[in-house]
Design a protein around this motif. Sequence first.
Motif, PDB file in Angstrom:
ATOM      1  N   GLU A   1      -9.480  -3.149  -4.901  1.00  0.00           N
ATOM      2  CA  GLU A   1      -8.636  -3.971  -4.222  1.00  0.00           C
ATOM      3  C   GLU A   1      -9.493  -4.956  -3.030  1.00  0.00           C
ATOM      4  O   GLU A   1      -9.141  -5.923  -2.469  1.00  0.00           O
ATOM      5  CB  GLU A   1      -7.812  -3.259  -3.114  1.00  0.00           C
ATOM      6  CG  GLU A   1      -6.683  -2.660  -4.026  1.00  0.00           C
ATOM      7  CD  GLU A   1      -5.593  -2.031  -3.265  1.00  0.00           C
ATOM      8  OE1 GLU A   1      -4.339  -1.960  -3.804  1.00  0.00           O
ATOM      9  OE2 GLU A   1      -5.800  -1.708  -1.727  1.00  0.00           O
TER      10      GLU A   1
ATOM     11  N   SER B   1       1.029  -1.248   0.062  1.00  0.00           N
ATOM     12  CA  SER B   1      -0.108  -0.023  -0.080  1.00  0.00           C
ATOM     13  C   SER B   1       0.901   1.291  -0.065  1.00  0.00           C
ATOM     14  O   SER B   1       0.734   2.320  -0.738  1.00  0.00           O
ATOM     15  CB  SER B   1      -1.046   0.047   1.261  1.00  0.00           C
ATOM     16  OG  SER B   1      -1.782  -0.887   1.375  1.00  0.00           O
TER      17      SER B   1
ATOM     18  N   ASN C   1      -5.233   5.732  -0.797  1.00  0.00           N
ATOM     19  CA  ASN C   1      -4.972   4.390  -0.445  1.00  0.00           C
ATOM     20  C   ASN C   1      -6.057   3.580  -0.500  1.00  0.00           C
ATOM     21  O   ASN C   1      -5.650   2.212  -0.805  1.00  0.00           O
ATOM     22  CB  ASN C   1      -4.191   4.432   0.987  1.00  0.00           C
ATOM     23  CG  ASN C   1      -3.503   3.216   1.359  1.00  0.00           C
ATOM     24  OD1 ASN C   1      -3.192   2.300   0.333  1.00  0.00           O
ATOM     25  ND2 ASN C   1      -3.404   3.031   2.649  1.00  0.00           N
TER      26      ASN C   1
ATOM     27  N   SER D   1      -0.817   1.871   6.771  1.00  0.00           N
ATOM     28  CA  SER D   1      -0.062   2.478   5.782  1.00  0.00           C
ATOM     29  C   SER D   1      -0.399   3.754   5.409  1.00  0.00           C
ATOM     30  O   SER D   1       0.400   4.924   5.095  1.00  0.00           O
ATOM     31  CB  SER D   1      -0.216   1.631   4.696  1.00  0.00           C
ATOM     32  OG  SER D   1      -1.423   1.698   4.366  1.00  0.00           O
TER      33      SER D   1
ATOM     34  N   THR E   1      -9.710   6.549   5.146  1.00  0.00           N
ATOM     35  CA  THR E   1      -9.179   5.227   4.569  1.00  0.00           C
ATOM     36  C   THR E   1     -10.569   4.290   4.523  1.00  0.00           C
ATOM     37  O   THR E   1     -10.970   3.554   3.517  1.00  0.00           O
ATOM     38  CB  THR E   1      -8.148   4.637   5.342  1.00  0.00           C
ATOM     39  OG1 THR E   1      -6.969   5.711   5.100  1.00  0.00           O
ATOM     40  CG2 THR E   1      -7.707   3.318   4.632  1.00  0.00           C
TER      41      THR E   1
ATOM     42  N   LYS F   1      -4.284  -1.325   5.723  1.00  0.00           N
ATOM     43  CA  LYS F   1      -4.652   0.020   4.860  1.00  0.00           C
ATOM     44  C   LYS F   1      -4.542   1.548   5.683  1.00  0.00           C
ATOM     45  O   LYS F   1      -3.930   2.247   5.178  1.00  0.00           O
ATOM     46  CB  LYS F   1      -5.774  -0.092   4.311  1.00  0.00           C
ATOM     47  CG  LYS F   1      -5.913  -1.393   3.034  1.00  0.00           C
ATOM     48  CD  LYS F   1      -5.082  -1.236   2.119  1.00  0.00           C
ATOM     49  CE  LYS F   1      -5.304  -0.393   0.981  1.00  0.00           C
ATOM     50  NZ  LYS F   1      -4.577  -0.442  -0.101  1.00  0.00           N
TER      51      LYS F   1
END
Length: 241
Positions: free
Chosen positions: A84, A11, A79, A105, A164, A102
């Motif tokens: 995904e 990521s 991100n 990151s 996110t 995720k």
Amino acid sequence: MINFRNVYLSSIGKILKKPFFYFISVGGILVSFLVTIVIPAISNVGISGYYESSAWTHIVFAAYIVIIAIISAVFGGMNAINNEKIYLLSKPIKRSTFLFAKCLSSLTLAVIISFICSFILLCVALVEWTKKHEIVFDTKHGNNAASIFISLTTICCYCTICTTIWSYVFKQGYSVILFVCLVLIYAVAFPLMDNDAIDRSDLGDLPRLLFVTLPIGIYLFLTIIFSSIGSWIFMKSEVES
């Protein structure tokens, strides 16, 4: 643990390959430099005079929380790629592990860039103390350094984590706008409620202290609420192929 590490590193690698990451990072740093140094330098009182007044938080702190909110939210949105989700079908990884990797990151990069932005303010404070023994973070005037930087860190975590997670719930970009606007409302509305009190330079300025401290409680609470709800929706949502 291997799956978590793979998602985390991949990521970060994907974000670092995107030109927009560098655009928003450099842009945020330049705007921080402009607000912290350039604007005070061209003012009537100069940099030293600007920071000798405790009212500098009215503009500088408000600008910083908005800058960090935008940077953090954009990183979170970049991100969280909805395509995904197929990863959950092709690899033996729990949804919670995937989502945590995720978020972490996104947060790693957001914290680094936010630190670089706020480091400019720290440098100003150090120079003012070295040259004139002027205390920029004057606690008795409401400019508490701990409150200021803990608030900035809290807002960074709030925007990064919530964006996110919710970027997997909303369409791309909607979550960025939502969570940045919730910070922008605070940055604009709070000074308007008691403009004179925040601009005062006398002792015991409680309104200014509240201005730099309240984000800790407000956005920590919002982080818990939004991340909990968003995570629950993510765990229950269908994985699109």
